[in-house]
Design an enzyme around this catalytic site. Sequence first.
Site, PDB file in Angstrom:
ATOM      1  N   HIS A 198       0.486  -1.377  -0.307  1.00 39.34           N
ATOM      2  CA  HIS A 198       0.383  -0.063  -0.034  1.00 39.34           C
ATOM      3  C   HIS A 198       0.760   1.292   0.088  1.00 39.34           C
ATOM      4  O   HIS A 198       0.676   2.406  -0.409  1.00 39.34           O
ATOM      5  CB  HIS A 198      -0.886   0.066   1.117  1.00 39.34           C
ATOM      6  CG  HIS A 198      -1.918  -1.424   0.831  1.00 39.34           C
ATOM      7  ND1 HIS A 198      -2.523  -2.039   2.359  1.00 39.34           N
ATOM      8  CD2 HIS A 198      -2.459  -1.565  -0.207  1.00 39.34           C
ATOM      9  CE1 HIS A 198      -3.639  -2.016   1.534  1.00 39.34           C
ATOM     10  NE2 HIS A 198      -3.978  -2.640  -0.052  1.00 39.34           N
ATOM     11  N   GLU A 440     -13.088 -10.593 -22.703  1.00 39.92           N
ATOM     12  CA  GLU A 440     -12.844 -10.784 -21.574  1.00 39.92           C
ATOM     13  C   GLU A 440     -13.259 -12.883 -21.699  1.00 39.92           C
ATOM     14  O   GLU A 440     -12.232 -12.754 -20.453  1.00 39.92           O
ATOM     15  CB  GLU A 440     -13.332 -10.291 -20.283  1.00 39.92           C
ATOM     16  CG  GLU A 440     -14.820 -10.119 -19.772  1.00 39.92           C
ATOM     17  CD  GLU A 440     -14.497  -9.602 -19.137  1.00 39.92           C
ATOM     18  OE1 GLU A 440     -13.759  -8.619 -18.371  1.00 39.92           O
ATOM     19  OE2 GLU A 440     -16.546  -8.770 -18.776  1.00 39.92           O
TER      20      GLU A 440
HETATM   21  C1  PEP Z   1     -10.532  -6.975 -17.845  1.00 38.74           C
HETATM   22  O1  PEP Z   1     -10.594  -7.639 -17.379  1.00 38.74           O
HETATM   23  O2  PEP Z   1      -9.814  -6.771 -18.216  1.00 38.74           O
HETATM   24  C2  PEP Z   1     -10.953  -5.541 -17.431  1.00 38.74           C
HETATM   25  C3  PEP Z   1     -10.549  -4.232 -17.519  1.00 38.74           C
HETATM   26  O3  PEP Z   1     -12.146  -5.532 -16.335  1.00 38.74           O
HETATM   27  P1  PEP Z   1     -11.980  -5.850 -14.923  1.00 38.74           P
HETATM   28  O4  PEP Z   1     -11.150  -5.913 -14.827  1.00 38.74           O
HETATM   29  O5  PEP Z   1     -12.812  -4.509 -14.068  1.00 38.74           O
HETATM   30  O6  PEP Z   1     -12.659  -7.107 -14.895  1.00 38.74           O
HETATM   31 MG    MG Z   2     -12.718  -7.963 -16.680  1.00 43.00          MG
END
Ligand code: PEP
Ligand code: MG
Length: 592
Positions: A198, A440
């Site tokens: 952090h 994704e």
């Molecule tokens: C991803 O999966 O690359 C994305 C941009 O969405 P998140 O990180 O919110 O799942």
């Molecule tokens: Mg995602």
Amino acid sequence: MSPEEKRECILRGVPASPGIAIGRVHLMVQREPQIMARKLAPSEVPLELGRFDQAVAETRNSIERSRERALDVAGFLVGKIFDAHLMILDDVTFHDQVRSRVTKEQFNADYIVCDVLGRMIEMMTRSAGELFRERAADIRDVRDRLLRHLHGEGDVIPAHPTHEVILLAVDLSPTEALHLDRELVHGIATDQGGLTSHTAILARSLDIPTIVGVGDITNRAKDGDSIVLNGNSGKIVLNPTSASLEEYRAKQERFRGFKLALENLKDQRATTLDGREIELWGNIELPREAESVLSHGGSGVGLFRSEFLYLTRETTPTEDEQFEIYDRTAEILAPFPLIIRTFDLGGDKFHAGIVSRDEKNPFLGYRAIRVSLSRRDLFRAQLRAMLRASSRGNVKIMFPFVTGVEEIVEARAVLDEAKSELARRRIPHDPNIKVGIMVEIPSAAVIADRLAGICDFFSIGTNDLVQYTTATDRGNEQVAAYYRSFHPAVLRLIEMTSKAGDGAGIPVGVCGEMGGNPAATPLLIGLGIRELSMTSSMIPEIKKIIRSMTFEECRKITRKAMKMNTSSDVLAYLREELKKRFADLPIWFSGA
Ligand code: PEP
Ligand code: MG
């Protein structure tokens, strides 16, 4: 001091925030709290429990104030650190333990608090994982704050410097780091901590050159020693010779020049030397971050993670509340685009009453578009809010977690219903609003050619694409080595998606972490990606890279990278290519 002690000495740590700092050491003294056990008379117990409750309430207010400050100075991710602190403070088991031990053992609350949290800290510090050690640092931070309130000291943050210094500490708690005076603290080095600690996250947000995990710098340096800290490389020169000082002053000048050059790029387009235009967008979680995208030279928002409207509150945001937020954000950005992703709850983001924590496999379960399609009431309200905002701003809708044609068809049907409702009520909206999906999930990438016909754009979410392609939980540190962003399979899926988009004439972007990773820039452009969306602070560097290369060069690099067998070979090659061209670039490489 003997001349021996003043001899130049080189130390190394993990570069956590870029920049070169030269100055005098200020050792921040951090002592473990000294708490005395005090036996209570039985009649004092209720009073002591009341004192504990009051200190908890004051501590909660104090953490909330820090959270607000963090949101203001450093953004949502840093604000989340303090959300975690609130969870630690309000943990029911912790409260039960303190209350029952004060009652049974009849000792003062400070002593019991210190003991209960001390055991947790010790257990986590001994653990091998960095995540646990970070958690220990957070618990220590909450403990110290709570003890200060139990002692009636309030919000005093001890031992901060009052003159210009390079701050050295064993570790810095998020609270300590947050309250540093940027004008006085020119650099930070800590014995402990890693790149994702952090302190590191905060230091990056505050733009203070920082090196963490140096080992024993607090033992080796003395107050007032001369010191050089290179946050780009992780090198520290303690008591530098005049030759070293001169060398680093020149480096510092070059780095400042480089930063200035980046700032000057703000109003320039991200165009390759041979004229290929790339859009550079920001990823945001809060409306106020839209301003930061623009001030970093971004030309829109490629991903507004709208689920954060849920995560920052306990109740469900209404249509009107959402409309106001979308409308305000679109107004800040206009005429640039605002791509709002519909709620991506589930996975690791939970909300009481909608997605609970008790699923066996949340990342393979009730998440994102699946939640939206089963909670039509919430989904329609969100779509109506987005549509209303589209009447004035350049708003686009993006569906997350799509596996195939079915979800798109279903979601579009709900969108049509929302449009009809608004039309019936004569509420202005853009009936031709653009609708895209996040690619994704590998299944979507593999049939991207089929999906392209029913979408207006694709945005590749590499964070999840890597997770699902390599079967590696993105949040599980134990298997982090398998989370290979440049795995040839991931690269092929990106290539397939890009080609499919190209074939159908729809734009394809990348909005996962890879979009803001300098090492990936030539590769993604070479693969045909036209839009990159990232943390806004990365926009200037990525723009610099794009403006310094030709598309042909990127394609050549890509052809070679696509023939490699492992993620680490690809990454090593990409880094090497980048290093050849940008020796001074403080590149933050992620993923292997
Ligand atoms: C991803 O999966 O690359 C994305 C941009 O969405 P998140 O990180 O919110 O799942
Ligand atoms: Mg995602």
